[in-house]
Design an enzyme around this catalytic site. Structure first.
Site, PDB file in Angstrom:
ATOM      1  N   LEU A   1      21.218   1.777   6.038  1.00  0.00           N
ATOM      2  CA  LEU A   1      21.530   2.094   4.653  1.00  0.00           C
ATOM      3  C   LEU A   1      20.260   2.114   3.806  1.00  0.00           C
ATOM      4  CD1 LEU A   1      23.735   2.495   2.523  1.00  0.00           C
ATOM      5  CD2 LEU A   1      23.731   0.020   2.226  1.00  0.00           C
ATOM      6  N   ASP A   2      20.108   3.170   2.996  1.00  0.00           N
ATOM      7  CA  ASP A   2      18.990   3.272   2.048  1.00  0.00           C
ATOM      8  C   ASP A   2      17.637   3.248   2.727  1.00  0.00           C
ATOM      9  OD1 ASP A   2      21.052   3.161   0.309  1.00  0.00           O
ATOM     10  OD2 ASP A   2      20.592   1.166  -0.463  1.00  0.00           O
ATOM     11  N   GLU A   3      17.600   3.618   4.005  1.00  0.00           N
ATOM     12  CA  GLU A   3      16.331   3.532   4.721  1.00  0.00           C
ATOM     13  C   GLU A   3      15.921   4.869   5.314  1.00  0.00           C
ATOM     14  OE1 GLU A   3      14.101   0.880   5.701  1.00  0.00           O
ATOM     15  OE2 GLU A   3      14.976  -0.086   3.961  1.00  0.00           O
TER      16      GLU A   3
END
Lengths: 287, 287, 287, 287
Positions: free
Chosen positions: D230-232
């Protein structure tokens, strides 16, 4: 930062099919390895622009390869300028009384940011002399006697010096004299200038006072090549900073100075790295 | 977002010792609780400006307290405007063909960003009608017949409508007609306009084409109060966005549109929150 | 820039009705003329903050008036710090090997941007010594012997020097040693630090390499008060600059350096002008 | 804006001499006219990247020419993706309750900014349904039953729909569900996400509250390709906006929303114009 020996060409001319293929083909055939290539087409004007950087097979024959490339470009109807990554551009800084851009540029140069030699600090005031000497830089003082003749005389002496030093780039680092058309023509080398910019623009003197009176919310700076029309040459870089009613005229001046430093420093970097192509009234900056 | 009932005064007038103490003392004596207070002095002009927001002791008598404050300020030689946090400003949007600012403002209003009522969408074209209706907003079409008389006639009808709707703020959301001096005088209410800005500025038509031709590296937008001098009223907010040679005129236009949306939206927010004081040709924005 | 003799108070404490009126009333009664006053309330925490600047009636009794104001504030349950516009803050710069912030700050100081005295340049390396001397600034070299004891010894000597010089502000201008909690406690004076920042943040060494590997589009710098938790103190100022895939690690480092200069310079200005109030983990900056 | 029929290839692979010449030569031989070409070399990793756009001789055989180019690139050891300027990418928007990005993207699409078809609005809430219908867009509601199984079931239905609609790009326009690794794998198409970013970064919930508590001076937004982490995923675009202590949590949220709109809109534009090449954890954006 790189120790790579490369050649960089800036090309421009009338657009025609196959230019990218021909230019890259030419370099490949000669054993060069293209590192970067960036093209642009001005659709309205039908002009092709390219910046292309390559590692030549033989780093001993940079001049021959450069010359040969210029001839090749000419045959395609293009104008080309080729420079090598190991060439140190010979730069003269013109300064008047304000020294913020002067210090900023010299410190960047000392820090190794620019592949260039600072061969002359030139001023119409003596105030910078000591600082120049403390940096170990040659300082030349050209006072302006009054009138047109005083200006012509000073410019003639400056030109003689610049020619004798083989200066390749003049930087007006807050130099408060307008260069004459004759000076620019005889010099025949690029001159980069920095000046403040506002939205809206203000004519006349004391622009920061005018900007304050008008309550502008942004002040700006523009770096451009100098032309006969003052402040009208091709724009290289611009930036702005936000101001409020809390900022008095001295704050605007201070913020303007900071902006002038970074905008001028960036414009010079791009020029030295052969990233700026001028055509008509504008530039293509391959950043 | 807050449910607090507050009053906000915008004061200005000749500077004199003790103003801050007197104003805050007055509110304190009446049992008010000051939440925010922000002062500014224009040192050159000797003018004092203040925005002060307070919770009144009695939320039932907002009008009386507002009126009493204005009288108090007058006695100090100051001009004051007082508004309450629960007052919904009556806003009319003027639009022509370009609808980006229109949609942006309506969606912000629907999302609850503005304490305001959108009482009229007014246009010299019918193109926006359907979108206005789909938002459930009243749309008024005022075509301009040719000539000065056509303009006078349309403006007279617009004024009549604005008066009948008790409009308190007019927003020109890309309205491509210049409001006459008579219109502005008879209206007697603030009018906020948005327009593009460049460094350098360009006179004449097709500014984005001119900006492209000149190779500007920044394009800007300015929101200001409309005055008789087109694009010359007191500036509320400005911003810029970076462009390169890779951006054609359509890209400049698109980026300009995005900028116009955010700059206009911010200017309207500040106006509605009683954060903008006008004096002379400029504004104090208490953000 | 101003020759005005003013006092500036930074106040904070539990919110209560009438604070603005009481503070301004107190100054008015003593014959002071309030020039600027800016308040803030942290609604969540119920804390009141104020920066207030005034011209005292008698510029000969600045110290008495300051002391009396602090006592007055205390009686209101507030903490106050008062400084005068003619006080020159005594500043020590800590530097390691990288000198870009050092030169930038010294040149700003020489240009008169800061009402401060640079009383010491302190380093764990000798490399800055010559530049400091050429600016006419006292340089102190404190090498760190290895281990905890080496650090303790160097810090003890530094503290002794700082105390003897009555230093009021320490600036870590790219000083690559972490100050111990003991050092900060014994010093008892504000310490401003600058460090790079990224979105997302990167733990561990070589942050610019990590940022490059991750392909970030923005790099940032944060100036903050130093606390025991490295890089975790109250933030004073932050800024970012845009980068692309064309920028290698050396470009990121260079852009980061430029950012560090301007962000640190701004934070120091705000601190010296008594614009920064710290509470909890954060600051209120009255800019 | 252009009616030109062009092909654009995104190439990447191990660097080797002559790539620029070979690729441009191939296009030239087939009668194509190269309009734009932009190269990049990752020196550390030895990878070559290119975006090249050309007018094919025969606009009737776009598919054949695309396929032939991919085969040609493969023979050079490169991966290529070719798209045509007249292809309308089939896009599905995923939304939850917050609708600011949804409205912004739909209005841009209606204004003709994107060469794309919006083939599905998908949500885990019914709240967007009416707005979607008023725009004439097909809305699909997939509620999530509790637990892992509820998520698996909803994702399975979503995948079936996306496949049946031949969706080529999924945009998470503030969709508050984490897509499972299985979903991303089975989908096999790019997914663009938008999320807030801060300096420093904050883990855990209520990030705007944390940012407010920490007193950050900038808040940011990042658009990236979604990956299992996530969000990476690889970052496409980032931007920040300045905030002060005067901004409460609702202001931060509002400013964050505005930022999310512009950052996501820009990322989608670049993706649709074949300007984004992903490799490793990062992107090359040929803007």
């Amino acid at each position: 930062m790189s120790l790579l020996v490369t050649l960089t060409a800036l090309l421009s001319g009338p657009d025609q099919p196959g230019l990218v293929a021909r230019v890259s083909g030419k370099i490949f055939e000669q054993g060069g390895n293209i590192l970067h290539a960036d093209q642009h087409r001005d659709m309205e004007e039908g002009v092709f622009f390219q910046r292309i950087e390559w590692e030549p097979r033989n780093p001993q024959t940079l001049q021959e390869e450069s010359d040969s490339f210029v001839v090749f470009a000419k045959a395609l109807g293009m104008t080309a300028r080729v420079s090598s990554s190991v060439h140190r551009t010979r730069v003269a800084l013109f300064v008047s009384k304000e020294d913020h851009c002067f210090h900023d540029l010299v410190l960047r140069w000392k820090a190794g940011e620019y592949i260039a030699d600072l061969v002359a600090i030139i001023s119409n005031h003596e105030i910078i002399a000591q600082a120049a000497h403390s940096y170990g830089l040659p300082f030349y003082y050209f006072p302006f006697e009054s009138g047109i003749q005083g200006k012509q005389k000073a410019e003639a002496l400056q030109l003689k010096l610049l020619k004798s030093l083989n200066v390749e780039l003049v930087v007006l680092a807050r130099y408060m004299q307008v260069l004459s058309a004759d000076f620019l023509n005889f010099l025949g080398k690029p001159v980069i200038n920095i000046h403040h910019s506002f939205l809206p623009a203000f004519a006349g003197g004391k622009p920061y006072h005018q900007a304050h009176e008008r309550g502008v919310k942004l002040i700006g700076a523009t770096a451009h090549y100098a032309t006969e029309q003052l402040d009208e040459g091709p724009i290289i870089q611009q930036d702005v900073v936000r101001v409020t009613h809390r900022h008095g005229v001295p704050d605007l001046v201070r913020k303007g100075r900071d902006l002038e430093k970074t905008v001028l420093a960036q414009a010079i970097r791009w020029h030295l790295e052969s990233r700026v192509l001028v055509y008509g009234h504008k530039t293509v900056v391959f950043d």
